[in-house]
Design a protein around this motif. Structure first.
Motif, PDB file in Angstrom:
ATOM      1  N   ARG A  90       0.818  -1.222   0.144  1.00 34.53           N
ATOM      2  CA  ARG A  90       0.088   0.005  -0.060  1.00 34.53           C
ATOM      3  C   ARG A  90       0.911   1.215   0.156  1.00 34.53           C
ATOM      4  N   LEU A  91       1.993   1.242   0.873  1.00 37.36           N
ATOM      5  CA  LEU A  91       2.840   2.486   0.770  1.00 37.36           C
ATOM      6  C   LEU A  91       3.542   2.643  -0.401  1.00 37.36           C
ATOM      7  N   ASP A  92       3.874   1.609  -1.157  1.00 38.68           N
ATOM      8  CA  ASP A  92       4.332   1.583  -2.587  1.00 38.68           C
ATOM      9  C   ASP A  92       3.545   2.174  -3.588  1.00 38.68           C
ATOM     10  N   GLY A 121      11.101   8.269   8.729  1.00 34.80           N
ATOM     11  CA  GLY A 121      10.059   7.492   8.477  1.00 34.80           C
ATOM     12  C   GLY A 121      10.129   7.085   7.394  1.00 34.80           C
ATOM     13  N   THR A 122      10.847   6.466   6.618  1.00 34.96           N
ATOM     14  CA  THR A 122      11.166   6.186   5.114  1.00 34.96           C
ATOM     15  C   THR A 122      10.298   5.185   4.374  1.00 34.96           C
ATOM     16  N   GLY A 123       9.743   4.354   5.550  1.00 39.18           N
ATOM     17  CA  GLY A 123       8.613   3.198   5.170  1.00 39.18           C
ATOM     18  C   GLY A 123       9.460   2.142   4.190  1.00 39.18           C
ATOM     19  N   GLY A 142      17.743   6.930   5.043  1.00 37.15           N
ATOM     20  CA  GLY A 142      16.240   6.680   5.352  1.00 37.15           C
ATOM     21  C   GLY A 142      16.135   6.195   6.785  1.00 37.15           C
ATOM     22  N   THR A 143      15.543   6.581   7.545  1.00 38.90           N
ATOM     23  CA  THR A 143      15.367   6.206   8.995  1.00 38.90           C
ATOM     24  C   THR A 143      13.772   5.369   9.240  1.00 38.90           C
ATOM     25  N   ASP A 144      13.721   4.390   9.973  1.00 42.56           N
ATOM     26  CA  ASP A 144      12.532   4.032  10.117  1.00 42.56           C
ATOM     27  C   ASP A 144      12.459   3.109  11.268  1.00 42.56           C
ATOM     28  N   LEU A 145      11.342   2.815  12.068  1.00 45.14           N
ATOM     29  CA  LEU A 145      11.286   1.990  13.212  1.00 45.14           C
ATOM     30  C   LEU A 145      11.371   0.473  12.605  1.00 45.14           C
ATOM     31  N   SER A 146      10.906   0.197  11.364  1.00 51.11           N
ATOM     32  CA  SER A 146      10.638  -1.261  10.945  1.00 51.11           C
ATOM     33  C   SER A 146      11.650  -1.381   9.734  1.00 51.11           C
ATOM     34  N   PRO A 147      12.381  -2.458   9.764  1.00 56.34           N
ATOM     35  CA  PRO A 147      13.405  -2.792   8.726  1.00 56.34           C
ATOM     36  C   PRO A 147      12.546  -3.335   7.395  1.00 56.34           C
ATOM     37  N   ILE A 148      11.836  -2.404   6.648  1.00 56.95           N
ATOM     38  CA  ILE A 148      10.854  -3.195   5.894  1.00 56.95           C
ATOM     39  C   ILE A 148      11.416  -2.446   4.493  1.00 56.95           C
ATOM     40  N   GLN A 149      12.710  -2.150   4.252  1.00 62.66           N
ATOM     41  CA  GLN A 149      13.326  -1.405   3.301  1.00 62.66           C
ATOM     42  C   GLN A 149      13.860  -2.605   2.325  1.00 62.66           C
ATOM     43  N   ILE A 161      17.604   1.820  11.244  1.00 64.20           N
ATOM     44  CA  ILE A 161      16.657   1.742  12.255  1.00 64.20           C
ATOM     45  C   ILE A 161      16.819   2.667  13.276  1.00 64.20           C
ATOM     46  N   ASP A 162      15.885   3.651  13.337  1.00 62.82           N
ATOM     47  CA  ASP A 162      16.128   4.625  14.249  1.00 62.82           C
ATOM     48  C   ASP A 162      14.891   5.234  14.849  1.00 62.82           C
ATOM     49  N   ASP A 163      14.667   5.780  15.949  1.00 63.21           N
ATOM     50  CA  ASP A 163      13.534   6.319  16.343  1.00 63.21           C
ATOM     51  C   ASP A 163      13.651   7.916  16.499  1.00 63.21           C
ATOM     52  N   THR A 181      10.031  14.468   5.429  1.00 69.83           N
ATOM     53  CA  THR A 181       9.025  13.445   5.882  1.00 69.83           C
ATOM     54  C   THR A 181       7.900  13.564   4.893  1.00 69.83           C
ATOM     55  N   ARG A 182       7.459  12.493   4.839  1.00 67.52           N
ATOM     56  CA  ARG A 182       6.101  12.058   3.986  1.00 67.52           C
ATOM     57  C   ARG A 182       5.016  11.191   4.690  1.00 67.52           C
ATOM     58  N   VAL A 183       4.008  11.791   4.826  1.00 68.30           N
ATOM     59  CA  VAL A 183       2.717  10.784   5.233  1.00 68.30           C
ATOM     60  C   VAL A 183       3.179  10.329   6.736  1.00 68.30           C
ATOM     61  N   LEU A 184       3.268  11.167   7.620  1.00 72.23           N
ATOM     62  CA  LEU A 184       3.694  10.759   9.081  1.00 72.23           C
ATOM     63  C   LEU A 184       2.618  10.867  10.107  1.00 72.23           C
ATOM     64  N   LEU A 185       1.331  11.428   9.500  1.00 71.70           N
ATOM     65  CA  LEU A 185       0.367  11.597  10.308  1.00 71.70           C
ATOM     66  C   LEU A 185       0.226  10.648  11.230  1.00 71.70           C
TER      67      LEU A 185
HETATM   68  C1  LIG Z   1       2.659   5.969   6.688  1.00 69.86           C
HETATM   69  S1  LIG Z   1       4.416   5.327   6.575  1.00 69.86           S
HETATM   70  C2  LIG Z   1       5.156   6.513   5.641  1.00 69.86           C
HETATM   71  C3  LIG Z   1       6.326   5.995   5.048  1.00 69.86           C
HETATM   72  C4  LIG Z   1       6.903   6.863   4.030  1.00 69.86           C
HETATM   73  N1  LIG Z   1       7.461   8.023   4.371  1.00 69.86           N
HETATM   74  C5  LIG Z   1       6.346   7.008   2.774  1.00 69.86           C
HETATM   75  O1  LIG Z   1       5.756   8.106   2.375  1.00 69.86           O
HETATM   76  O2  LIG Z   1       5.987   5.881   2.069  1.00 69.86           O
HETATM   77  C6  LIG Z   1       4.983   6.068   8.215  1.00 69.86           C
HETATM   78  C7  LIG Z   1       6.342   5.457   8.684  1.00 69.86           C
HETATM   79  O3  LIG Z   1       6.984   6.201   9.793  1.00 69.86           O
HETATM   80  C8  LIG Z   1       7.412   5.184  10.476  1.00 69.86           C
HETATM   81  N2  LIG Z   1       7.549   5.640  11.847  1.00 69.86           N
HETATM   82  C9  LIG Z   1       6.763   5.933  12.677  1.00 69.86           C
HETATM   83  N3  LIG Z   1       7.276   6.399  13.976  1.00 69.86           N
HETATM   84  C10 LIG Z   1       8.475   6.570  13.723  1.00 69.86           C
HETATM   85  C11 LIG Z   1       9.401   7.091  14.491  1.00 69.86           C
HETATM   86  N4  LIG Z   1       9.251   7.389  15.649  1.00 69.86           N
HETATM   87  N5  LIG Z   1      10.767   7.037  14.079  1.00 69.86           N
HETATM   88  C12 LIG Z   1      11.137   6.817  12.740  1.00 69.86           C
HETATM   89  N6  LIG Z   1      10.097   6.313  12.081  1.00 69.86           N
HETATM   90  C13 LIG Z   1       8.864   6.138  12.400  1.00 69.86           C
HETATM   91  C14 LIG Z   1       6.548   4.138  10.295  1.00 69.86           C
HETATM   92  O4  LIG Z   1       7.204   2.852  10.908  1.00 69.86           O
HETATM   93  C15 LIG Z   1       6.257   3.935   8.959  1.00 69.86           C
HETATM   94  O5  LIG Z   1       7.267   3.147   8.079  1.00 69.86           O
END
Ligand SMILES: C[S@@+](CC[C@H](N)C(=O)[O-])C[C@H]1O[C@@H](n2cnc3c(N)ncnc32)[C@H](O)[C@@H]1O
Length: 356
Positions: A90-92, A121-123, A142-149, A161-163, A181-185
């Motif tokens: 879905r993100l793609d 929050g690179t997704g 790109g940083t994210d909580l999940s290793p989905i890259q 992987i970083d918070d 940043t993109r779509v971090l609501l």
């Molecule tokens: C809706 S996705 C958007 C991903 C990407 N920016 C995009 O536009 O496709 C939000 C992403 O933010 C990451 N995220 C959420 N909280 C975060 C945090 N505290 N630090 C880093 N990443 C975070 C989530 O793991 C998720 O992959």
């Protein structure tokens, strides 16, 4: 030679006459000042339709399992949306939709030969990979909580992987040319903290940019009733997110927050994104059709944790509720749309006054 973007493109066509090397000089056709004309036809005309980590160990891959979905293990419980394959797909798709909406652009800030780019929050990392390809001499992180890259990425792109809630982003202050940043609501308790930290880590003269969905629904022609089920869902989701301390409605505040953080030259562009294929214009119709898929695919993911933890609903209650929401979302008699906000601003040069 392996090119990640060849593999991952979903091939949604760009607007007529445009490709990536041809960024638009005007956004008039898609700007919110223009009214989108609905299609009067009953049918919508569709045919048919090198991950590195901050020394975190393997346990980051042992995802939290809930309701048949998986969620991030690192800093578990802080981000309320899943990280599994359906969500990655879905993100793609969402990435491709925004690229078409932005007429092939990945960014709006006037970047000149950037050397260091950070994507918070690179997704799945699609944006970061494209930026790495576009700027081969730039280091893109790109940083994210999940290793989905993906593992195979251009040499100048890396994922960590970083918070982003951490005070220390493990980079030097004043070091980056551009932070995106993109779509971090719904991801952060207070997005102003992310803006403030970005300001600190940007070099003087560097740019920050946010591309954000506004979760509210809009309609220009009175076809959206007050009892429209998808709008009702939006309000319920908003309530749940507020209860969880993860506000969704950040997009329309970004410009003000950028200025309060000290950014100058702050710009805002607002785009209309139809929720389904109701528009007559073929470009908007296509965007609406793909956005409908994006929203239908995401609805369960957007609801589960928020409604369960924020409102105390059961999974069954949520699933039953979503049936009518899906139906409403696909109703082409309702001419609703989301607004997508793009905001960018510059960190002042040394000695240059800021706006606040
Ligand atoms: C809706 S996705 C958007 C991903 C990407 N920016 C995009 O536009 O496709 C939000 C992403 O933010 C990451 N995220 C959420 N909280 C975060 C945090 N505290 N630090 C880093 N990443 C975070 C989530 O793991 C998720 O992959």
């Amino acid at each position: 030679m392996f090119n990640p973007s060849d593999n991952m493109s979903l091939a949604i066509p760009l607007p007529h006459g445009l490709d990536e090397s041809d960024p638009p000089s005007s956004v008039e056709a898609l700007s919110p000042s223009s009214i989108i004309e609905p299609d009067s036809e009953p049918s919508d005309g569709a045919e048919s339709c090198n991950t590195s980590t901050k020394s975190v160990n393997q346990s980051i891959f042992e995802y939290i399992r809930e309701n048949g979905r998986t969620y991030h293990r690192y800093q578990a419980g802080t981000y309320p949306f899943p990280n599994d394959q359906p969500e990655s797909e879905r993100l793609d798709l969402q990435y491709e939709i925004m690229k078409v909406l932005f007429r092939g652009r990945n960014f709006y800030a006037p970047l000149k030969n950037p050397k260091k780019i950070l994507d918070i929050g690179t997704g799945t990392g699609k944006w970061a990979i494209e930026m790495g390809n576009q700027f081969p001499s730039c280091e893109v992180t790109g940083t994210d909580l999940s290793p989905i890259q993906p593992e195979w990425v251009p040499n100048n792109v890396r994922f960590v992987i970083d918070d982003a809630n951490e005070e220390d982003w493990m980079i030097s202050p004043n070091s980056h040319d551009y932070i995106h940043t993109r779509v971090l609501l719904g991801a952060f308790e207070d997005f102003r903290e992310i803006i403030k930290k970005s300001f600190r880590y940007l070099r003087p003269g560097g740019w920050m940019e946010s591309q954000e969905y506004m979760s509210t629904l809009y309609c220009d022609d009175g076809t959206m009733d007050s009892n429209y089920a998808f709008a009702e869902w939006t309000a319920t989701q908003d309530k749940a997110a507020m209860t969880m301390g993860r506000p969704l409605r950040i997009a329309n505040k970004l410009k003000r927050w950028y200025e309060q953080a000290g950014f100058v030259d702050v710009h805002e562009e607002i785009y209309k994104l139809p929720i389904n294929s109701w528009p007559k214009d073929p470009q908007f119709k296509m965007l609406g059709r793909f956005n409908e898929t994006n929203l239908l695919d995401g609805l369960q993911a957007f609801s589960l944790q928020l409604f369960q933890k924020g409102l105390g609903w059961t999974k069954d209650e949520i699933e039953v509720y979503l049936v009518q929401v899906r139906k409403a979302l696909s109703d082409r008699n309702v001419h609703a749309y989301h607004k997508i906000f793009v905001v960018w601003g510059r960190k002042p040069e040394e000695g240059e006054p800021s706006t606040s």
